[in-house]
Design a protein around this motif. Sequence first.
Motif, PDB file in Angstrom:
ATOM      1  N   VAL A 399       0.853  -1.182   0.000  1.00 57.73           N
ATOM      2  CA  VAL A 399       0.000   0.000   0.000  1.00 57.73           C
ATOM      3  C   VAL A 399       0.893   1.238   0.000  1.00 57.73           C
ATOM      4  N   ASP A 400       0.419   2.275  -0.645  1.00 54.91           N
ATOM      5  CA  ASP A 400       1.109   3.566  -0.587  1.00 54.91           C
ATOM      6  C   ASP A 400       0.071   4.676  -0.592  1.00 54.91           C
ATOM      7  N   ARG A 401       0.512   5.834  -0.178  1.00 57.33           N
ATOM      8  CA  ARG A 401      -0.378   6.988  -0.056  1.00 57.33           C
ATOM      9  C   ARG A 401       0.034   8.025  -1.089  1.00 57.33           C
ATOM     10  N   PRO A 402      -0.803   8.237  -2.106  1.00 50.15           N
ATOM     11  CA  PRO A 402      -0.473   9.254  -3.106  1.00 50.15           C
ATOM     12  C   PRO A 402      -0.298  10.626  -2.456  1.00 50.15           C
ATOM     13  N   PRO A 403       0.599  11.446  -2.976  1.00 46.55           N
ATOM     14  CA  PRO A 403       0.874  12.754  -2.356  1.00 46.55           C
ATOM     15  C   PRO A 403      -0.353  13.641  -2.229  1.00 46.55           C
ATOM     16  N   THR A 404      -1.301  13.497  -3.134  1.00 45.14           N
ATOM     17  CA  THR A 404      -2.460  14.396  -3.126  1.00 45.14           C
ATOM     18  C   THR A 404      -3.682  13.781  -2.453  1.00 45.14           C
ATOM     19  N   SER A 405      -3.521  12.651  -1.764  1.00 44.11           N
ATOM     20  CA  SER A 405      -4.676  11.965  -1.191  1.00 44.11           C
ATOM     21  C   SER A 405      -4.456  11.684   0.292  1.00 44.11           C
ATOM     22  N   GLU A 406      -5.550  11.653   1.032  1.00 47.47           N
ATOM     23  CA  GLU A 406      -5.504  11.246   2.429  1.00 47.47           C
ATOM     24  C   GLU A 406      -5.634   9.734   2.578  1.00 47.47           C
ATOM     25  N   ASP A 409      -3.671   3.490  -1.722  1.00 47.56           N
ATOM     26  CA  ASP A 409      -3.889   2.587  -2.849  1.00 47.56           C
ATOM     27  C   ASP A 409      -3.229   1.249  -2.539  1.00 47.56           C
ATOM     28  N   LEU A 410      -3.920   0.167  -2.893  1.00 43.05           N
ATOM     29  CA  LEU A 410      -3.386  -1.177  -2.696  1.00 43.05           C
ATOM     30  C   LEU A 410      -2.967  -1.732  -4.053  1.00 43.05           C
ATOM     31  N   HIS A 411      -1.680  -2.088  -4.167  1.00 41.13           N
ATOM     32  CA  HIS A 411      -1.125  -2.631  -5.410  1.00 41.13           C
ATOM     33  C   HIS A 411      -0.804  -4.110  -5.201  1.00 41.13           C
ATOM     34  N   ILE A 412      -1.319  -4.957  -6.084  1.00 43.53           N
ATOM     35  CA  ILE A 412      -1.114  -6.397  -5.971  1.00 43.53           C
ATOM     36  C   ILE A 412      -0.690  -6.960  -7.321  1.00 43.53           C
ATOM     37  N   VAL A 413       0.349  -7.791  -7.311  1.00 50.66           N
ATOM     38  CA  VAL A 413       0.795  -8.517  -8.508  1.00 50.66           C
ATOM     39  C   VAL A 413       0.574 -10.002  -8.252  1.00 50.66           C
ATOM     40  N   ILE A 414      -0.175 -10.662  -9.135  1.00 50.46           N
ATOM     41  CA  ILE A 414      -0.543 -12.065  -8.963  1.00 50.46           C
ATOM     42  C   ILE A 414      -0.094 -12.884 -10.172  1.00 50.46           C
ATOM     43  N   PHE A 451      -6.139  -1.131  -6.355  1.00 49.18           N
ATOM     44  CA  PHE A 451      -7.409  -0.743  -5.729  1.00 49.18           C
ATOM     45  C   PHE A 451      -7.171   0.596  -5.043  1.00 49.18           C
ATOM     46  N   GLU A 452      -7.878   1.612  -5.499  1.00 53.86           N
ATOM     47  CA  GLU A 452      -7.574   2.981  -5.103  1.00 53.86           C
ATOM     48  C   GLU A 452      -8.473   3.497  -3.985  1.00 53.86           C
ATOM     49  N   ASN A 453      -7.928   4.524  -3.305  1.00 55.84           N
ATOM     50  CA  ASN A 453      -8.711   5.368  -2.390  1.00 55.84           C
ATOM     51  C   ASN A 453      -9.327   4.581  -1.228  1.00 55.84           C
ATOM     52  N   ILE A 454      -8.481   3.835  -0.518  1.00 51.52           N
ATOM     53  CA  ILE A 454      -8.931   3.062   0.642  1.00 51.52           C
ATOM     54  C   ILE A 454      -8.587   3.841   1.904  1.00 51.52           C
ATOM     55  N   ASN A 455      -9.592   4.087   2.731  1.00 56.00           N
ATOM     56  CA  ASN A 455      -9.364   4.785   3.990  1.00 56.00           C
ATOM     57  C   ASN A 455      -8.426   3.959   4.878  1.00 56.00           C
ATOM     58  N   GLU A 456      -7.557   4.654   5.606  1.00 57.11           N
ATOM     59  CA  GLU A 456      -6.553   3.954   6.412  1.00 57.11           C
ATOM     60  C   GLU A 456      -7.179   2.986   7.405  1.00 57.11           C
TER      61      GLU A 456
END
Length: 605
Positions: A399-406, A409-414, A451-456
């Motif tokens: 997971v990482d937090r885009p600079p412009t978002s609170e 985003d969850l990134h998964i490679v399968i 998967f974008e914009n997931i609240n912490e």
Amino acid sequence: MLDYKKDRLDYGEMLIPPEGYTLSRAVAATYSLDLNTLLSIPIALFYAQTLEGIDGGERIQLLDAIQKCPDVLKIYHQKGRIHVPRTQNRLYGLIEDCVCGVLPDSAHASFHPKVWVLRYVKDEAPVRYRCIILSRNLTYDRSWDIAANLDGEVTANDQELNKPLTDFVQFLSDIDPFEESTTFLDELSRVEFTQPAKFNTFRFHPIGFGGYQNPIVRHKGSGVICISPFVQDKTLGLIKKNTDGERWLFGRREELLKLSAPALDGFSPYQLSEFVVDGEQLATAEDGEGEPLQQNLHAKLFVFRRQTRGSRWFIGSANATTAAMERNIEFMLELRGQSDAVQFDRLLDDLLGPDRDAKVFEPFEAKHEATETDQSLEQKLRLLEYDLLKSLDIESARVDRPPTSENYDLHIVIRPGSIRWDDFAVRFAPFNTKDIEALPVSEEGPFTFCFENINESNLSRFLRFEIHHEGEQLRQFLMKIDIDGMPASRVSRIMRSIINDRDRFFEYLRFLLADDFDKNNDSGSANKGQTNGDDAQMWDVQAPIFEQLLISASRRPGRIKEIDDVIRQLTEDTDDEKEVVPPEFVSFWNAFRQMVPQSQEPAPR
């Protein structure tokens, strides 16, 4: 012993510590797991309360106990058998570290035991252990089950009877170690368990590893009572071969219908009455209140009459099936007794009545030929599910937090791996998030998902998998994975999302300072109608908090440490505009903080 009118056990009561003791460690095994049920367990473990009335919601009273769970509780379950809750709950994020999935070596075997081993401590008193053996999974299922528990104190000498139990816990620890497992196993080997009431002795029977086999395979008797929801021809043939005299069989009607006539020959078969199975639906038919569920048979019990006076009971997780006899990992408790209360005929009296005319169980009669089910589809589904759990390679997850978002985003490679897809479609999504569409996975790959914009506070280590066939969803389950970059502030964020105003903070503070947990105090009922607005001194007039803090500092310093941890979580490293803890109280607490112990064991409840 099995009078359904009076011999009832409460799951929560079995977990409650002995008088004056507190829980130090709990290790459990179950086949299937319901997260809402798991949220309820801390009420019994830490507050000595039953599970009645606990709905698993985001009650702030649960926070204190749930936050303790990862330090003391480890639950092993069949991988892929975590039920998907119907609603999200941020508290799930606090119990992820408590659960460990176990995947057998074959798609045709299951990790199927239902056992608890608990360690309790008390100042200047011997350490006590409790072993609970059940036929029930860790779910809210309302089926009829059976359980037994043994209590004992740690002694100076090894107890030979405990070796199978110790080997079982060692087997679990080898899969995923838990803290202080060496001490736990050493003490467990020296516990002298009290003989169960009305029985003379006992034996532990782990099954399916290290050479341990199902004891039913080789057990002989002059009569048998077999209670098993799932039954198969081969196992009944084995029991018939090993027993003479009366053979009584209690099972589910739908499973008894699958048996052949030769398999049933020699048995007196019974089923649970349809008025019991569908009783909730019948009772609520007129008013429509509640959610009626079936109360089917789920107990597993084998009772053998001995040639000499006496009976042997085998209680636990194993069904009368080939998998339970030959492949599964199971756990059974053998009880041996000669008293009248545990005799073969007495048990039949409990189940069927002295005149064999009780209405709870009724004779099974196959009034029609058993219908064929699509076994090939079920078999393919089982193979696919096993392949997903074993071979689906999650190459990376972060997971990482885009600079412009609170939010995150969850990134998964399968990489799909070696999977028998057949005609099924598989989709997956992060768990505990709303309005995020499940995305497809297939034999082509690798796949990269975002998967974008997931609240912490909604970040989760669980993924939700769905299996579809011809447009119909056949199965869904949760699977826990490792995710890099999980923010260290996630637990604090979950806390702040639940304790989200001053009223709830002071409600929680008073709860922590209270001597006892009031299970009837609903989280939304306290402080109704109060305002926090500009009333910065609310904490000073609502309750004698200052006096309670002084008492806790002198009598229960560990509680002060817990309160300090909560205040830090709610005030430090937060960019929330709303101040949950009033500044005046923070100033007061900074002066009080010198009383906080630097290191302290969890405070007893």
